[in-house]
Structure formats: structure tokens, C-alpha cells
Design a protein around this motif. Structure first.
Motif, short mmCIF file in Angstrom:
data_model
loop_
_atom_site.label_atom_id
_atom_site.label_comp_id
_atom_site.label_asym_id
_atom_site.label_seq_id
_atom_site.Cartn_x
_atom_site.Cartn_y
_atom_site.Cartn_z
N GLN A 38 0.85 -1.18 0.00
CA GLN A 38 0.00 0.00 0.00
C GLN A 38 0.89 1.23 0.00
OE1 GLN A 38 -2.34 1.33 3.47
NE2 GLN A 38 -4.08 1.36 2.08
N GLN A 76 -11.99 10.04 -11.21
CA GLN A 76 -13.17 9.87 -12.03
C GLN A 76 -12.91 10.28 -13.48
OE1 GLN A 76 -15.86 8.27 -10.79
NE2 GLN A 76 -16.52 8.22 -12.91
N TYR A 122 -8.03 2.83 -4.56
CA TYR A 122 -7.94 3.32 -3.18
C TYR A 122 -7.42 2.26 -2.21
CZ TYR A 122 -10.03 7.87 -4.23
OH TYR A 122 -10.27 9.13 -4.70
N GLU A 123 -7.47 0.99 -2.58
CA GLU A 123 -6.83 -0.04 -1.74
C GLU A 123 -5.31 0.06 -1.84
OE1 GLU A 123 -8.28 -3.95 -2.69
OE2 GLU A 123 -10.35 -3.36 -2.28
N ARG A 124 -4.80 0.40 -3.02
CA ARG A 124 -3.35 0.50 -3.21
C ARG A 124 -2.79 1.86 -2.82
NH1 ARG A 124 -0.45 -2.70 -6.49
NH2 ARG A 124 1.26 -1.76 -5.32
N ASP A 139 -10.68 0.58 -11.77
CA ASP A 139 -11.54 0.25 -10.64
C ASP A 139 -11.19 1.16 -9.46
OD1 ASP A 139 -12.13 -1.19 -8.02
OD2 ASP A 139 -13.17 -2.49 -9.47
N LYS A 140 -12.14 2.02 -9.11
CA LYS A 140 -11.92 3.01 -8.05
C LYS A 140 -11.56 2.38 -6.71
CE LYS A 140 -14.15 7.35 -7.58
NZ LYS A 140 -15.37 8.14 -7.52
N SER A 141 -12.27 1.32 -6.33
CA SER A 141 -12.00 0.70 -5.04
C SER A 141 -10.62 0.05 -5.01
CB SER A 141 -13.08 -0.30 -4.66
OG SER A 141 -13.13 -1.36 -5.58
N GLN A 142 -10.20 -0.59 -6.10
CA GLN A 142 -8.86 -1.18 -6.16
C GLN A 142 -7.79 -0.09 -6.08
OE1 GLN A 142 -7.82 -4.11 -9.10
NE2 GLN A 142 -9.95 -4.83 -9.21
N HIS A 192 -3.47 5.27 -0.59
CA HIS A 192 -4.21 5.96 0.46
C HIS A 192 -3.73 7.41 0.46
CE1 HIS A 192 -4.61 7.49 4.61
NE2 HIS A 192 -5.81 7.00 4.46
N ASP A 215 -10.41 12.72 -6.04
CA ASP A 215 -11.51 11.89 -6.50
C ASP A 215 -11.99 12.33 -7.88
OD1 ASP A 215 -12.95 9.55 -5.52
OD2 ASP A 215 -14.73 10.82 -5.72
#
Length: 108
Positions: A44, A100, A80-82, A75-78, A84, A96
Motif C-alpha cells: 500500500q 473519475q 484506493y486499496e493500493r 476500478d476506483k476501489s482497487q 491511500h 476523486d
């Protein structure tokens, strides 16, 4: 860059100015912080953006992060997982928006 227990921290405070602007500057920052190496490590990555920055433009964000957005299949969630982001709320909103914009540009 600072190594942490569960990842690494990139401190944008090391960049000059008050506004993070321009795709070219984003690419330069990406090189400066060796983000390709960090991304390849699968850890991360925490990006620290201090309050002294007034804005981060979509063009800067795309220069610095677009290649990773594409590698993560937009992929937005992926993403933000990598990555922060430790930043004031107003800058997180701009991040954000940049994310987008990248997703929309690459799904057109």
C-alpha cells in the motif's frame, strides 16, 4: 519515501509550490518518488499531501497516477486499496475528481 509496517509513505511536501498542476509535473513527481517501483512491490502506498497545497489539478493527478488506474482496470476501489491519500478534505475531493476523469476517459 518512508517505509512503514504495511506499506510506504510518499510525502508530497517535498515538492515545491502551492499548487500541483500539469500532467508533465505529475509525471516528474511520479519519477521523483519512484512510484513504478513502489507499485510493483504490491505494498500500500500512502500519499501525504500537506495543507499548504491549494489545489491538485486533474492533469497533475493523471500524470502521476493514470498508468496505475489503467493497471487496476479503472476500478476506483482497487485504486484506493493500493493508494491511500492523507490530505485535507478539499484536496481529497480534487483527487476523486481526477480519478473519475481518468476512469471516464479510459472507458469512452
Amino acid at each position: 519515501m518512508i517505509k512503514r509496517g504495511k506499506g510506504v509513505e510518499v510525502d508530497l511536501n517535498r515538492l515545491p509550490g502551492e499548487t500541483l498542476v500539469g500532467r508533465r509535473n505529475g509525471l516528474i513527481a511520479k519519477e521523483y518518488f519512484k512510484l513504478d517501483e513502489l507499485f510493483a512491490s504490491k505494498e500500500q502506498i500512502s500519499i501525504s499531501i500537506p495543507n499548504r497545497f491549494k489545489a491538485i489539478t486533474s492533469s497533475f493527478f493523471l500524470g502521476m497516477f493514470e498508468s496505475y488506474i489503467l493497471k487496476l482496470n479503472c476500478d476506483k476501489s482497487q485504486f484506493y486499496e493500493r493508494f491511500h491519500f492523507a490530505a485535507p478534505e478539499r484536496l481529497r475531493r480534487q483527487i476523486d475528481t481526477g480519478l473519475q476523469d481518468a476512469i471516464e476517459a479510459n472507458h469512452a
